[in-house]
Design an enzyme around this catalytic site. Structure first.
Site, short mmCIF file in Angstrom:
data_model
loop_
_atom_site.label_atom_id
_atom_site.label_comp_id
_atom_site.label_asym_id
_atom_site.label_seq_id
_atom_site.Cartn_x
_atom_site.Cartn_y
_atom_site.Cartn_z
N LYS A 76 -9.74 62.18 43.07
CA LYS A 76 -9.00 62.81 41.96
C LYS A 76 -7.78 61.95 41.59
O LYS A 76 -7.36 61.10 42.38
CB LYS A 76 -8.56 64.21 42.37
CG LYS A 76 -7.56 64.22 43.52
CD LYS A 76 -7.35 65.60 44.10
CE LYS A 76 -6.36 65.55 45.25
NZ LYS A 76 -6.36 66.80 46.03
N TYR A 115 23.27 51.99 34.63
CA TYR A 115 23.75 53.22 33.99
C TYR A 115 24.70 53.98 34.91
O TYR A 115 24.40 54.20 36.09
CB TYR A 115 22.57 54.13 33.64
CG TYR A 115 21.76 53.62 32.47
CD1 TYR A 115 22.34 53.43 31.22
CD2 TYR A 115 20.41 53.34 32.63
CE1 TYR A 115 21.59 52.97 30.15
CE2 TYR A 115 19.65 52.88 31.56
CZ TYR A 115 20.25 52.70 30.33
OH TYR A 115 19.51 52.25 29.27
N MET A 159 14.19 52.86 32.77
CA MET A 159 12.84 53.20 32.30
C MET A 159 11.83 52.08 32.60
O MET A 159 10.73 52.35 33.09
CB MET A 159 12.86 53.49 30.80
CG MET A 159 11.52 54.01 30.28
SD MET A 159 11.56 54.40 28.53
CE MET A 159 12.53 55.90 28.51
C1 LIG Z 1 -6.60 66.61 47.39
C2 LIG Z 1 -7.54 67.45 48.14
C3 LIG Z 1 -8.08 67.02 49.36
C4 LIG Z 1 -7.64 65.77 50.06
O1 LIG Z 1 -6.41 65.98 50.71
P1 LIG Z 1 -5.78 64.82 51.58
O2 LIG Z 1 -4.61 65.45 52.23
O3 LIG Z 1 -5.37 63.76 50.61
O4 LIG Z 1 -6.83 64.36 52.51
C5 LIG Z 1 -9.06 67.80 49.95
N1 LIG Z 1 -9.48 68.93 49.38
C6 LIG Z 1 -8.96 69.40 48.23
C7 LIG Z 1 -9.46 70.66 47.66
C8 LIG Z 1 -7.97 68.68 47.57
O5 LIG Z 1 -7.47 69.15 46.43
#
Ligand SMILES: *Cc1c(COP(=O)(O)O)cnc(C)c1O
Length: 366
Positions: free
Chosen positions: A32, A262, A310
Site C-alpha cells: 500500500k 526562516y 519547501m
Molecule cells: C499496513 C498494514 C499491515 C502491515 O503492517 P506493518 O506494521 O508495516 O507490517 C498489515 N495489515 C494491514 C491491514 C495493514 O493495514
C-alpha cells in the site's frame, strides 16, 4: 537529478527470505501507499520473486494498478468504502474485505451484476476498534451464512493494535477474540481457506499469530516496527531498502551568530560552512525536523540548521568541509542518517518518513 530515491530490491528480497526462514506461513507483501514510498510495481514484483505469494494494498485503485501492470498474484484491497467500483474489482480478480454487513451486501450486489462470485476476506474487529466487524458480528454471520452461495470465502482476518509491544497482554486478548469469532463463523457453515492476522511486529515476535499467512509491511522494507520496543533494523537482521540523495545547490561560509533561514531559528554556533540541500518539505522532509537529522557528505555528518523550507533545507557542513556546490549528499543511507533518525528528529515513526517521500522525487532501482 537534483534528488533521487534509491531502492535496493535485493534488500527487499533478503528481508522477505529472512522472515520466511522464521515462519511456515505464506507471506502477503503489503505494498500500500506506493509500497511505503518505495514504488508499487517494482516492489510487488521483487517481493513475489523473493517468495511472497500474496499482495495486499489499502485502496482499490492500488490493486487495479497492479493488475494493469500484469501482476496476477492473489491481491487483496482492504479499505474499500461503500460506493467504490466493486464490479471492476471483481472483474479484475481482486479480493475484497468484508468489514460490515452493508459492505458485504454491496459487494454481493456487484457480484450479481457481473455474474462472478466475489472473493472475500471477512475482517473482524478483535479490539483495535478501527476496521472490521464489531458489534454487528452475529447479524453479519447470519447474513453471510444466508448468502454463502453468492461469494467465495477466501480469508478471515484481523489487525493488531499493539503488536509492536512484545509481551503486551492486549495482544493475547485480541488473539482469543479472533479464535472465538472464527469458531462462530465455522459453526455457521463458513470455513475460510486462509487465516491471517500478523503484521511485521507479530511476524517477528508472536508466532501464535502467524496462522496460514502473515501480512508483511515495514519489515520487508528493512525497518523495525518500533526501535524502542523491538530494536533496530540491524538487531532484527533486516536491511533498509531506501536511500535518499540530493544535491548541494550552494556551499557558503557564515560567521558565528549568523541566523539561518526562516525566522532565524537556526544560529551558527561557530564560523562554519553551510550546505544548501535541494530537498524540502514538499519532497517529504518533515518541517518539524530538528538537528537530530541531517545529511552526510563523503562520510561526514552535517546536521540540519534552521527550518526545513519547501524545496530546500540547510545543513551545517562544518568549517573544514571540502563539499562543493553540485555534490550529492545522502539524506537517508546505510552509512549516514537512517529513516529512524529522521523519525526521531521529527517526533514520528520510520513508516511516515519513507512513505511521505514525494512522488516528484524519482525512484531508482538497484
Ligand atoms: C499496513 C498494514 C499491515 C502491515 O503492517 P506493518 O506494521 O508495516 O507490517 C498489515 N495489515 C494491514 C491491514 C495493514 O493495514
Amino acid at each position: 537529478m537534483r534528488a533521487y530515491v534509491e531502492v535496493d530490491l535485493g534488500a527487499i528480497a533478503a528481508n522477505i527470505r529472512a522472515v520466511k526462514a522464521r515462519t511456515d506461513s505464506e507471506i502477503l507483501a503489503v505494498v500500500k501507499a506506493d509500497a511505503y514510498g518505495h514504488g508499487l510495481i517494482p516492489v510487488a514484483k521483487a517481493a513475489l520473486n523473493a517468495g511472497a505469494s500474496w499482495l495486499g494494498v489499502a485502496l482499490l485503485e492500488e490493486a487495479i494498478t497492479l493488475r494493469e501492470s500484469g501482476v496476477t498474484a492473489p491481491t487483496i484491497a482492504w479499505l474499500t468504502p461503500l460506493g467504490e467500483d466493486f464490479e471492476t474489482a471483481i472483474k479484475s480478480g481482486i479480493d475484497l474485505s468484508a468489514s460490515s454487513t452493508s459492505l458485504l451486501e454491496a459487494v454481493l450486489a456487484a457480484g450479481k451484476n457481473v455474474g462472478t462470485k466475489p472473493r472475500l476476506h471477512i475482517e473482524v474487529d478483535t479490539g483495535m476498534h478501527r476496521g472490521g466487524v464489531l458489534e454487528e458480528w452475529s447479524d453479519f454471520v447470519e447474513y453471510a451464512s444466508l448468502h454463502k452461495e453468492e461469494f467465495e470465502l477466501i480469508g478471515y482476518w484481523s489487525h493488531f493494535a499493539r503488536a509492536d509491544e512484545p509481551g503486551e497482554s492486549y495482544n493475547q486478548l485480541q488473539l482469543d477474540e479472533f479464535s472465538r469469532k472464527l469458531d462462530s463463523l465455522i459453526a455457521a457453515g463458513l470455513s475460510p481457506q486462509i487465516i491471517h492476522f500478523a503484521n511485521s511486529a507479530a511476524a517477528l515476535t508472536l508466532p501464535a499469530a502467524h496462522r496460514s499467512m502473515i501480512r508483511l509491511g515495514i519489515a520487508m522494507y528493512g525497518l523495525s516496527p518500533d526501535i524502542t520496543t523491538m530494536g533496530s533494523s540491524l538487531d532484527l537482521g533486516l536491511q533498509p531498502a531506501m536511500s535518499v540523495y540530493a544535491k548541494l545547490h550552494l556551499v557558503k561560509s557564515v560567521k558565528k551568530g549568523d541566523p539561518i533561514g526562516y525566522g532565524g531559528v537556526g544560529v551558527a554556533a561557530a564560523d562554519t560552512t553551510l550546505g544548501i540541500v535541494v530537498m524540502g518539505y514538499s519532497d517529504g522532509l518533515p518541517r518539524s525536523s530538528t538537528p537530530l537529522a541531517g545529511v552526510t557528505h563523503d562520510g561526514v555528518r552535517a546536521p540540519l540548521i534552521g527550518r526545513v523550507s519547501m524545496d530546500q533545507c540547510v545543513v551545517d557542513l562544518g568549517a573544514q568541509s571540502v563539499a562543493r556546490a553540485g555534490d550529492y549528499v545522502s539524506v537517508i543511507s546505510p552509512a549516514g542518517y537512517s529513516a529512524d533518525e529522521w523519525a526521531q528528529a521529527a517526533n514520528t515513526i520510520n513508516y511516515e518518513i519513507v512513505t511521505r517521500i514525494a512522488t516528484r522525487v524519482p525512484r531508482i532501482y538497484t
